[in-house]
Scaffold this motif. Structure first.
Motif, PDB file in Angstrom:
ATOM      1  N   ILE A   1     -20.438 -84.519  19.472  1.00 23.50           N
ATOM      2  CA  ILE A   1     -19.279 -84.390  19.984  1.00 23.50           C
ATOM      3  C   ILE A   1     -18.100 -83.965  18.953  1.00 23.50           C
ATOM      4  O   ILE A   1     -18.231 -84.593  17.885  1.00 23.50           O
ATOM      5  CB  ILE A   1     -18.997 -85.800  20.801  1.00 23.50           C
ATOM      6  N   ARG A   2     -17.100 -83.281  19.402  1.00 25.26           N
ATOM      7  CA  ARG A   2     -16.292 -82.728  18.305  1.00 25.26           C
ATOM      8  C   ARG A   2     -14.737 -83.095  19.083  1.00 25.26           C
ATOM      9  O   ARG A   2     -13.845 -82.663  18.218  1.00 25.26           O
ATOM     10  CB  ARG A   2     -16.321 -81.260  18.089  1.00 25.26           C
ATOM     11  N   ARG A   3     -14.677 -83.850  20.092  1.00 26.77           N
ATOM     12  CA  ARG A   3     -13.349 -83.911  20.740  1.00 26.77           C
ATOM     13  C   ARG A   3     -12.422 -84.886  19.521  1.00 26.77           C
ATOM     14  O   ARG A   3     -13.140 -85.648  19.115  1.00 26.77           O
ATOM     15  CB  ARG A   3     -13.301 -84.395  22.084  1.00 26.77           C
ATOM     16  N   PRO A   4     -11.196 -84.476  19.647  1.00 22.71           N
ATOM     17  CA  PRO A   4     -10.128 -85.279  18.901  1.00 22.71           C
ATOM     18  C   PRO A   4     -10.362 -86.979  19.212  1.00 22.71           C
ATOM     19  O   PRO A   4     -10.403 -87.311  20.362  1.00 22.71           O
ATOM     20  CB  PRO A   4      -9.004 -84.846  19.087  1.00 22.71           C
ATOM     21  N   ARG A   5     -10.020 -87.819  18.355  1.00 20.36           N
ATOM     22  CA  ARG A   5      -9.886 -89.311  18.470  1.00 20.36           C
ATOM     23  C   ARG A   5      -8.683 -89.762  18.725  1.00 20.36           C
ATOM     24  O   ARG A   5      -7.644 -89.252  18.111  1.00 20.36           O
ATOM     25  CB  ARG A   5     -10.620 -89.934  17.434  1.00 20.36           C
ATOM     26  N   ALA A   6      -8.431 -90.319  19.696  1.00 13.06           N
ATOM     27  CA  ALA A   6      -6.737 -91.034  19.800  1.00 13.06           C
ATOM     28  C   ALA A   6      -6.750 -92.441  18.969  1.00 13.06           C
ATOM     29  O   ALA A   6      -7.713 -92.733  18.858  1.00 13.06           O
ATOM     30  CB  ALA A   6      -6.858 -91.638  21.169  1.00 13.06           C
ATOM     31  N   ARG A   7      -5.608 -92.430  18.491  1.00 10.83           N
ATOM     32  CA  ARG A   7      -5.077 -93.325  17.568  1.00 10.83           C
ATOM     33  C   ARG A   7      -4.012 -94.167  18.043  1.00 10.83           C
ATOM     34  O   ARG A   7      -3.006 -93.546  18.225  1.00 10.83           O
ATOM     35  CB  ARG A   7      -4.790 -92.884  16.010  1.00 10.83           C
ATOM     36  N   ILE A   8      -4.127 -95.570  18.020  1.00  9.21           N
ATOM     37  CA  ILE A   8      -3.160 -96.330  18.565  1.00  9.21           C
ATOM     38  C   ILE A   8      -3.001 -97.431  17.382  1.00  9.21           C
ATOM     39  O   ILE A   8      -3.865 -98.237  16.973  1.00  9.21           O
ATOM     40  CB  ILE A   8      -3.443 -97.064  19.933  1.00  9.21           C
ATOM     41  N   PRO A   9      -1.681 -97.924  17.087  1.00  6.94           N
ATOM     42  CA  PRO A   9      -1.357 -99.091  15.955  1.00  6.94           C
ATOM     43  C   PRO A   9      -2.116-100.164  16.646  1.00  6.94           C
ATOM     44  O   PRO A   9      -2.188-100.665  17.742  1.00  6.94           O
ATOM     45  CB  PRO A   9       0.138 -99.197  16.023  1.00  6.94           C
TER      46      PRO A   9
END
Length: 331
Positions: free
Chosen positions: A247-255
């Motif tokens: 899997i190469r999809r981007p990762r969401a980042r949340i504080p």
């Protein structure tokens, strides 16, 4: 190495797998003493006896003159219990197992503690670091360590091994690692912060091998951490999972603070049933950089780093990596 063993808390995740490991290594008999019966079939030479370690053990099971006692019995899930519940089980359990060992003449105990005895971990932490437990679980585990050490100090012929594992993962365990794998598979994984925190975990097969390694030594007292080395960042762990799954999809980042608020709302909306819990979010974003210095000093062969453990896990339990498979609660 062979002999007879009694595993208190033996029908839990580690106990069942230790029993199988000991039998594979030629141990003669293994007794699983626990409140609940096992949910997996037991092999030859392994049997179950109901036992509540909060009560005197000699009133519940026979007199087993075992070579080793393994004390895994504990209240451990966080969140999930009131503060006092950790003490109501973990301290009487330690006292009763030690008393029963004296009654039947067993002079060897391996006790599973936890890295929770170190409290909040902000830097590399090994066995020489001062414990600062700050949760009901961590405080009760460190207190139980002291009870076992008191038992050990009474007789120079006694042996005590204390293992402080990180979060244990592996085949059949629906804990943090499998939740992360499933979330990445479904494209819903959200990274708390930038993923730079260090995370120490212990693969079940490596943990069992470390126990066997320590049992075969001659020291009267050993206390050691078990995590895979080297400890990697959360971002690196996610990369290993993604590479394994292709899997190469981007990762969401949340504080982290925002994720905690979201988790609280999820708890309110679900009536407390949502797996998204503020405590789990905080733990995911908290560093656990544990160093297994004692095993390194003694020359233990760490066969699994995180990437190799994932490959081994998938080879022995490919069903755990089936996309969409539900995550069930463990025993």
């Amino acid at each position: 190495m062979s002999g007879q063993a009694v595993i208190f808390g033996g029908t839990g995740y580690i106990g069942i797998r230790l029993a199988s490991h000991l039998r594979d290594r030629g141990w003669d008999e293994v007794v699983l003493a626990d409140l609940k019966p096992p949910n997996l079939p037991l092999g030859s030479g392994v049997w179950y006896e109901p036992c509540d370690v909060r009560r005197p053990i000699e009133d519940q099971i026979g007199k087993h003159h075992a070579d080793w006692f393994f004390n895994f019995a504990a209240i451990h899930r966080e969140p999930g219990h009131e503060f006092r519940e950790y003490f109501d089980t973990n301290l009487p359990g330690a006292r009763n197992v030690c008393a029963y060992a004296d009654l039947v003449g067993c002079r060897k105990i391996l006790f599973t503690s936890s890295i929770a005895v170190y409290g909040e971990i902000t830097r590399p932490t090994d066995e020489h670091s001062t414990p600062y437990p700050d949760t009901g679980y961590g405080i009760s585990k460190f207190s139980a360590e002291l009870i076992h050490e008191g038992w050990h100090s009474q007789d120079p012929e006694k042996r005590l091994v204390i293992v402080r594992p990180g979060v244990v993962y592996g085949p059949g365990d629906p804990g943090n690692i499998l939740r992360m794998i499933r979330a990445i598979q479904r494209g819903i994984f959200v990274m708390p912060g930038d993923g730079s925190v260090r995370k120490s975990y212990g693969y079940i097969f490596g943990l069992l091998e470390s126990m066997e390694f320590m049992l075969c030594r001659s020291e009267a007292y050993l206390c050691y951490n078990y995590v895979e080395k080297e400890t990697e960042s959360l971002r690196e762990l996610i990369a290993h999972v993604s590479a394994l799954l292709g899997i190469r999809r981007p990762r969401a980042r949340i504080p982290k603070r925002l994720l905690v608020v979201i988790a609280r709302l999820a708890q309110l909306a679900s009536g407390g049933r949502s797996p998204i819990h503020p405590v789990r979010v905080r733990k995911a974003a908290q560093s656990t950089h544990i160093v297994p210095a004692e095993l390194v000093r003694l020359g233990f062969d760490f066969r699994y780093d995180f990437a190799r453990s994932l490959e081994h896990w998938r080879s022995v339990a490919p069903e755990d990596f089936a996309s969409g498979r539900p995550v069930s609660r463990k025993r």
